[in-house]
Design a protein around this motif. Structure first.
Motif, PDB file in Angstrom:
ATOM      1  N   LEU A  55       0.865  -1.181   0.000  1.00 46.60           N
ATOM      2  CA  LEU A  55       0.000   0.000   0.000  1.00 46.60           C
ATOM      3  C   LEU A  55       0.898   1.226   0.000  1.00 46.60           C
ATOM      4  O   LEU A  55       1.719   1.397   0.893  1.00 46.60           O
ATOM      5  CB  LEU A  55      -0.898   0.014   1.240  1.00 46.60           C
ATOM      6  CG  LEU A  55      -1.821  -1.189   1.415  1.00 46.60           C
ATOM      7  CD1 LEU A  55      -2.512  -1.137   2.769  1.00 46.60           C
ATOM      8  CD2 LEU A  55      -2.841  -1.266   0.284  1.00 46.60           C
ATOM      9  N   GLU A  56       0.752   2.076  -1.008  1.00 47.81           N
ATOM     10  CA  GLU A  56       1.576   3.278  -1.068  1.00 47.81           C
ATOM     11  C   GLU A  56       0.682   4.513  -1.085  1.00 47.81           C
ATOM     12  O   GLU A  56      -0.419   4.492  -1.614  1.00 47.81           O
ATOM     13  CB  GLU A  56       2.515   3.262  -2.268  1.00 47.81           C
ATOM     14  CG  GLU A  56       1.869   3.410  -3.606  1.00 47.81           C
ATOM     15  CD  GLU A  56       2.877   3.441  -4.756  1.00 47.81           C
ATOM     16  OE1 GLU A  56       4.098   3.311  -4.526  1.00 47.81           O
ATOM     17  OE2 GLU A  56       2.430   3.589  -5.897  1.00 47.81           O
ATOM     18  N   LEU A  57       1.186   5.582  -0.489  1.00 51.44           N
ATOM     19  CA  LEU A  57       0.450   6.836  -0.387  1.00 51.44           C
ATOM     20  C   LEU A  57       1.227   7.954  -1.063  1.00 51.44           C
ATOM     21  O   LEU A  57       2.407   8.153  -0.788  1.00 51.44           O
ATOM     22  CB  LEU A  57       0.217   7.191   1.088  1.00 51.44           C
ATOM     23  CG  LEU A  57      -0.387   8.560   1.391  1.00 51.44           C
ATOM     24  CD1 LEU A  57      -1.755   8.724   0.744  1.00 51.44           C
ATOM     25  CD2 LEU A  57      -0.472   8.764   2.895  1.00 51.44           C
ATOM     26  N   LEU A  58       0.550   8.657  -1.966  1.00 51.89           N
ATOM     27  CA  LEU A  58       1.088   9.848  -2.606  1.00 51.89           C
ATOM     28  C   LEU A  58       0.148  10.982  -2.214  1.00 51.89           C
ATOM     29  O   LEU A  58      -0.988  11.031  -2.681  1.00 51.89           O
ATOM     30  CB  LEU A  58       1.110   9.693  -4.126  1.00 51.89           C
ATOM     31  CG  LEU A  58       1.825   8.453  -4.677  1.00 51.89           C
ATOM     32  CD1 LEU A  58       1.612   8.329  -6.175  1.00 51.89           C
ATOM     33  CD2 LEU A  58       3.296   8.505  -4.345  1.00 51.89           C
ATOM     34  N   ALA A  59       0.600  11.855  -1.320  1.00 59.11           N
ATOM     35  CA  ALA A  59      -0.330  12.845  -0.771  1.00 59.11           C
ATOM     36  C   ALA A  59       0.228  14.255  -0.780  1.00 59.11           C
ATOM     37  O   ALA A  59       1.398  14.475  -0.470  1.00 59.11           O
ATOM     38  CB  ALA A  59      -0.710  12.468   0.655  1.00 59.11           C
ATOM     39  N   THR A  60      -0.643  15.160  -1.132  1.00 58.91           N
ATOM     40  CA  THR A  60      -0.419  16.591  -0.976  1.00 58.91           C
ATOM     41  C   THR A  60      -1.217  17.000   0.253  1.00 58.91           C
ATOM     42  O   THR A  60      -2.379  16.610   0.383  1.00 58.91           O
ATOM     43  CB  THR A  60      -0.969  17.341  -2.208  1.00 58.91           C
ATOM     44  OG1 THR A  60      -0.316  16.859  -3.372  1.00 58.91           O
ATOM     45  CG2 THR A  60      -0.777  18.837  -2.069  1.00 58.91           C
ATOM     46  N   SER A  90       1.108  -7.397  -5.497  1.00 59.55           N
ATOM     47  CA  SER A  90       0.919  -6.200  -6.318  1.00 59.55           C
ATOM     48  C   SER A  90       0.952  -4.959  -5.425  1.00 59.55           C
ATOM     49  O   SER A  90       1.219  -5.052  -4.232  1.00 59.55           O
ATOM     50  CB  SER A  90      -0.397  -6.289  -7.101  1.00 59.55           C
ATOM     51  OG  SER A  90      -1.509  -6.348  -6.229  1.00 59.55           O
ATOM     52  N   THR A  91       0.706  -3.815  -6.010  1.00 62.10           N
ATOM     53  CA  THR A  91       0.727  -2.547  -5.284  1.00 62.10           C
ATOM     54  C   THR A  91      -0.592  -1.821  -5.498  1.00 62.10           C
ATOM     55  O   THR A  91      -1.118  -1.795  -6.610  1.00 62.10           O
ATOM     56  CB  THR A  91       1.880  -1.655  -5.785  1.00 62.10           C
ATOM     57  OG1 THR A  91       3.115  -2.335  -5.568  1.00 62.10           O
ATOM     58  CG2 THR A  91       1.904  -0.314  -5.061  1.00 62.10           C
ATOM     59  N   ILE A  92      -1.104  -1.231  -4.434  1.00 62.89           N
ATOM     60  CA  ILE A  92      -2.272  -0.359  -4.504  1.00 62.89           C
ATOM     61  C   ILE A  92      -1.792   1.028  -4.075  1.00 62.89           C
ATOM     62  O   ILE A  92      -1.154   1.175  -3.036  1.00 62.89           O
ATOM     63  CB  ILE A  92      -3.406  -0.855  -3.583  1.00 62.89           C
ATOM     64  CG1 ILE A  92      -3.931  -2.195  -4.099  1.00 62.89           C
ATOM     65  CG2 ILE A  92      -4.533   0.189  -3.512  1.00 62.89           C
ATOM     66  CD1 ILE A  92      -4.912  -2.878  -3.169  1.00 62.89           C
ATOM     67  N   THR A  93      -2.102   2.017  -4.900  1.00 62.97           N
ATOM     68  CA  THR A  93      -1.680   3.384  -4.634  1.00 62.97           C
ATOM     69  C   THR A  93      -2.888   4.218  -4.227  1.00 62.97           C
ATOM     70  O   THR A  93      -3.934   4.155  -4.866  1.00 62.97           O
ATOM     71  CB  THR A  93      -1.042   4.005  -5.897  1.00 62.97           C
ATOM     72  OG1 THR A  93       0.037   3.175  -6.324  1.00 62.97           O
ATOM     73  CG2 THR A  93      -0.538   5.415  -5.620  1.00 62.97           C
ATOM     74  N   VAL A  94      -2.719   4.968  -3.158  1.00 60.59           N
ATOM     75  CA  VAL A  94      -3.738   5.938  -2.750  1.00 60.59           C
ATOM     76  C   VAL A  94      -3.133   7.308  -2.979  1.00 60.59           C
ATOM     77  O   VAL A  94      -2.039   7.597  -2.509  1.00 60.59           O
ATOM     78  CB  VAL A  94      -4.126   5.776  -1.261  1.00 60.59           C
ATOM     79  CG1 VAL A  94      -5.170   6.811  -0.877  1.00 60.59           C
ATOM     80  CG2 VAL A  94      -4.628   4.366  -0.984  1.00 60.59           C
ATOM     81  N   ARG A 110      -4.060  -2.655  -9.506  1.00 59.45           N
ATOM     82  CA  ARG A 110      -3.596  -3.327 -10.722  1.00 59.45           C
ATOM     83  C   ARG A 110      -4.324  -4.656 -10.851  1.00 59.45           C
ATOM     84  O   ARG A 110      -3.769  -5.654 -11.261  1.00 59.45           O
ATOM     85  CB  ARG A 110      -2.088  -3.558 -10.669  1.00 59.45           C
ATOM     86  CG  ARG A 110      -1.271  -2.299 -10.948  1.00 59.45           C
ATOM     87  CD  ARG A 110      -1.002  -1.563  -9.685  1.00 59.45           C
ATOM     88  NE  ARG A 110      -0.139  -0.387  -9.866  1.00 59.45           N
ATOM     89  CZ  ARG A 110      -0.128   0.588  -8.992  1.00 59.45           C
ATOM     90  NH1 ARG A 110      -0.898   0.578  -7.937  1.00 59.45           N
ATOM     91  NH2 ARG A 110       0.667   1.615  -9.178  1.00 59.45           N
ATOM     92  N   GLY A 111      -5.615  -4.657 -10.480  1.00 56.33           N
ATOM     93  CA  GLY A 111      -6.423  -5.876 -10.472  1.00 56.33           C
ATOM     94  C   GLY A 111      -6.985  -6.214 -11.838  1.00 56.33           C
ATOM     95  O   GLY A 111      -6.494  -5.765 -12.860  1.00 56.33           O
ATOM     96  N   ARG A 112      -8.082  -6.963 -11.819  1.00 54.55           N
ATOM     97  CA  ARG A 112      -8.656  -7.489 -13.062  1.00 54.55           C
ATOM     98  C   ARG A 112      -9.400  -6.448 -13.875  1.00 54.55           C
ATOM     99  O   ARG A 112      -9.692  -6.653 -15.038  1.00 54.55           O
ATOM    100  CB  ARG A 112      -9.577  -8.659 -12.761  1.00 54.55           C
ATOM    101  CG  ARG A 112     -10.852  -8.256 -12.061  1.00 54.55           C
ATOM    102  CD  ARG A 112     -11.744  -9.439 -11.823  1.00 54.55           C
ATOM    103  NE  ARG A 112     -13.034  -8.977 -11.367  1.00 54.55           N
ATOM    104  CZ  ARG A 112     -13.865  -9.706 -10.692  1.00 54.55           C
ATOM    105  NH1 ARG A 112     -13.550 -10.941 -10.386  1.00 54.55           N
ATOM    106  NH2 ARG A 112     -15.033  -9.227 -10.329  1.00 54.55           N
ATOM    107  N   GLY A 113      -9.727  -5.314 -13.275  1.00 47.61           N
ATOM    108  CA  GLY A 113     -10.447  -4.283 -13.992  1.00 47.61           C
ATOM    109  C   GLY A 113     -11.944  -4.574 -14.070  1.00 47.61           C
ATOM    110  O   GLY A 113     -12.420  -5.611 -13.613  1.00 47.61           O
TER     111      GLY A 113
END
Length: 180
Positions: A55-60, A90-94, A110-113
């Motif tokens: 789990l990754e976080l990209l935050a302002t 896999s990776t999930i980005t928030v 990055r799942g099945r869509g």
């Protein structure tokens, strides 16, 4: 376990009815949106870790005026769904960003869509992308309907962008604190 599943279903239906009827009005607070995202990430960390999902976080930094518990509930649901439908390792980005007078939350997996025909329907009650999802993945198809109701009560919007086999990006907006 069947009784517990039915109890969760009844509770979700009651929650959704209360939200849609306005019987449980929002209590708004001014809060740092990053702290809400971190609470949601902490709630799902153990489940993600068991599947070796990063789990990754990209935050302002953004200050919002919201019902904190309700926004955390939305984020936990979006994250839980992403974990449920993502492959192991896999990776999930928030991401959290500011766009004009709103905060934008995104959960990117990055799942099945999701097939194009289902994109407009996933926020409806009892909708599952595949008929087998309820039994194989769990859930009753109410979580996204609840998320939609919560975000709309905040005068925000919620949606999804997806491509089959490539993953999904669920997004939601919330108003900024006045003056920021």
């Amino acid at each position: 376990s069947e009784v517990e599943r039915l109890m969760r279903l009844i509770q979700q239906l009651l929650d959704l009815d209360r939200l849609e009827s306005g019987a449980s009005p929002l209590v708004l607070e001014t809060v740092d949106a990053t702290s809400l995202v971190n609470q949601a990430l902490a709630s799902v960390h153990g489940v993600a870790e068991r599947r070796n999902i990063k789990l990754e976080l990209l935050a302002t930094p953004v200050t919002v005026k919201v019902s904190p518990d309700k926004i955390v509930q939305v984020l936990v649901n979006l994250l839980s769904n992403s974990i449920k439908f993502s492959p192991d390792n896999s990776t999930i980005t928030v991401s959290l960003a500011r766009h004009s007078n709103q905060a934008s939350f995104k959960v990117i997996d990055r799942g099945r869509g999701i097939p194009p025909a289902m994109l407009d329907r996933v926020f409806e009650r009892f909708k599952q992308v595949k008929d087998t999802d309820a039994t194989q993945k769990g859930g009753a198809g109410l979580g996204l309907a609840i998320c939609k109701s919560i975000i709309e009560q905040h005068n925000g919007k919620i949606g999804v962008e997806s491509q089959e086999g490539q993953g999904s990006t669920f997004w939601a907006t919330a108003r900024l604190k006045k003056g920021t």
